[in-house]
Design an enzyme around this catalytic site. Structure first.
Site, PDB file in Angstrom:
ATOM      1  N   CYS A  88       0.811  -1.223   0.000  1.00 22.28           N
ATOM      2  CA  CYS A  88       0.000   0.000   0.000  1.00 22.28           C
ATOM      3  C   CYS A  88       0.845   1.273   0.000  1.00 22.28           C
ATOM      4  O   CYS A  88       0.292   2.372  -0.065  1.00 22.28           O
ATOM      5  CB  CYS A  88      -0.948   0.003   1.191  1.00 22.28           C
ATOM      6  N   HIS A 228      -2.399   8.213   6.136  1.00 23.54           N
ATOM      7  CA  HIS A 228      -2.765   6.960   5.470  1.00 23.54           C
ATOM      8  C   HIS A 228      -4.210   6.591   5.831  1.00 23.54           C
ATOM      9  O   HIS A 228      -4.984   6.220   4.954  1.00 23.54           O
ATOM     10  CB  HIS A 228      -1.797   5.861   5.898  1.00 23.54           C
ATOM     11  N   GLU A 239      -0.848   6.046  13.654  1.00 22.85           N
ATOM     12  CA  GLU A 239      -0.515   7.310  12.984  1.00 22.85           C
ATOM     13  C   GLU A 239      -0.666   8.503  13.921  1.00 22.85           C
ATOM     14  O   GLU A 239       0.175   9.413  13.945  1.00 22.85           O
ATOM     15  CB  GLU A 239      -1.403   7.503  11.765  1.00 22.85           C
ATOM     16  N   LYS A 260      -9.561   8.041   2.675  1.00 24.55           N
ATOM     17  CA  LYS A 260     -10.128   6.743   2.344  1.00 24.55           C
ATOM     18  C   LYS A 260     -11.621   6.626   2.676  1.00 24.55           C
ATOM     19  O   LYS A 260     -12.296   5.741   2.167  1.00 24.55           O
ATOM     20  CB  LYS A 260      -9.329   5.631   3.027  1.00 24.55           C
ATOM     21  N   HIS A 265     -10.011   2.247   0.021  1.00 27.94           N
ATOM     22  CA  HIS A 265      -8.565   1.995   0.069  1.00 27.94           C
ATOM     23  C   HIS A 265      -8.141   1.508  -1.314  1.00 27.94           C
ATOM     24  O   HIS A 265      -8.498   0.401  -1.730  1.00 27.94           O
ATOM     25  CB  HIS A 265      -8.247   0.957   1.135  1.00 27.94           C
ATOM     26  N   PHE A 324       1.444  -3.234   3.973  1.00 24.99           N
ATOM     27  CA  PHE A 324       1.652  -4.560   4.522  1.00 24.99           C
ATOM     28  C   PHE A 324       3.080  -4.991   4.221  1.00 24.99           C
ATOM     29  O   PHE A 324       3.640  -4.671   3.184  1.00 24.99           O
ATOM     30  CB  PHE A 324       0.682  -5.566   3.908  1.00 24.99           C
TER      31      PHE A 324
END
Length: 339
Positions: A88, A228, A239, A260, A265, A324
């Site tokens: 990602c 993110h 975060e 998002k 996503h 990931f």
């Protein structure tokens, strides 16, 4: 998307110096849909023992680098064609690689970004088993709720984001008007686990501090952070803690947002699409909102620009991408001409 980016930048194709124009186009996993179609063809029409297809070149579209190769071919770009893969964080990694190509003097212009098409049963099933997909919602447009008390995951989207990066002197010579100026980037790995971030955000906080040191930005010079923000319980907390640790008493004064809730996503495409939105925010002097943030989490207590966009001059901005495999990426950009 690539054609739109080149047209918006006012660049002719093929370029006058094709050997000085490159393409860095990342994909999170290559041509998953093409691979599935070909696999079914082999099973259903020719049997497992057969290794040929109607058109052998179809296998090319399964390769991760297919998109970069095709875009370079279509637009006549003859410098490097590369396909970074960083889960990602792929989009951010692609643009960072492109910026390095220009700073190293290997290219004058690079078409950079990422694309992802992951609405695939096997992938969606894997995310469901991981427990990261939003659930128990009535309205899909309100399902993804970054930094909300009741957040429980994301929905997968598909898309692409392409940006044109150009050497400053080259852009000036042809009278181009940039939206933002790239300042620098930094990357790291969170070794806490392959699919789980450190809830304290220690690795990300250290990475943000390193970015500030490398770009010679002070913590109080940053106006906006594009987060993110996956709307999972762990990511949003990580975060938030990382930003607070890195920016200290300036953290409450930062404008932040995660996109998002509006976009879903986009996985491998998320970083480049959200970086493009950050560049437009700098140009338009508008902080994009975090939609679907209805009930703030007490532990997520930054200014996330909940619900409604807000006018603000953005002199310096940071984009965060997390992937990931625990790949962390952060970059800084600024108003054109400031660095």
């Amino acid at each position: 998307t690539a054609a739109e980016a080149l047209a918006d930048a006012g660049l002719q194709t093929p370029p006058a110096r094709p050997d000085r124009v490159g393409c860095v186009l990342g994909t999170g996993k290559g041509g998953l849909q093409s691979f599935t179609r070909l696999w079914h063809d082999l099973r259903n029409e020719r049997g497992l023992g057969e290794t040929t297809t109607r058109d052998p070149t179809e296998w090319f579209y399964c390769w991760p680098n297919a998109a970069a190769a095709v875009v370079s071919h279509v637009f006549g770009l003859r410098a490097v064609a590369v396909c970074p893969v960083a889960a990602c964080a792929t989009g951010l990694a692609s643009v960072a690689y492109a910026a390095d190509l220009i700073r190293e003097g290997r290219c004058d212009v690079v078409l950079a970004g990422s694309a992802d098409a992951s609405l695939h049963p096997s992938l969606l099933a894997a995310y469901r088993r991981l427990g990261v997909l939003a659930r128990a919602f009535e309205e899909p447009s309100r399902a993804v709720r970054p930094f909300d008390r009741n957040r429980n995951g994301f929905l997968v989207g598909e898309g692409a984001g392409m940006l044109v990066l150009e050497r400053w002197e080259h852009a000036q010579q042809r009278g181009a008007t940039p939206y933002a100026e790239w300042v620098g980037w930094a990357g790291a790995t969170d070794v806490h686990g392959l699919i789980a971030l450190d809830a304290n955000g220690t690795a990300l906080a250290q990475l943000l501090q390193r970015l500030l040191e490398q770009t010679q930005l002070s913590w109080d010079e940053v106006d906006y952070i594009n987060l993110h923000g996956t709307a999972t319980r762990l990511n949003d907390l990580c975060e938030t803690r990382a930003v607070k640790a890195a920016f200290g008493r300036h953290a409450p004064h930062l404008s932040c947002s995660g996109l998002k809730g509006a976009l879903g996503h986009l996985l491998g495409a998320a970083g480049s699409v959200e970086l493009a939105a950050t560049a437009l925010a700098i140009r338009d002097r508008i902080i994009p909102p975090t939609v679907n943030l209805f009930e703030p989490d007490d532990l997520c207590d930054l200014d996330y620009t909940a619900g409604t966009a807000r006018s603000r001059r953005i002199e310096n901005a940071i984009k965060i991408s997390l992937g990931f495999g625990e790949g962390l990426g952060v970059e800084a950009c600024t108003e054109p001409g400031r660095s």
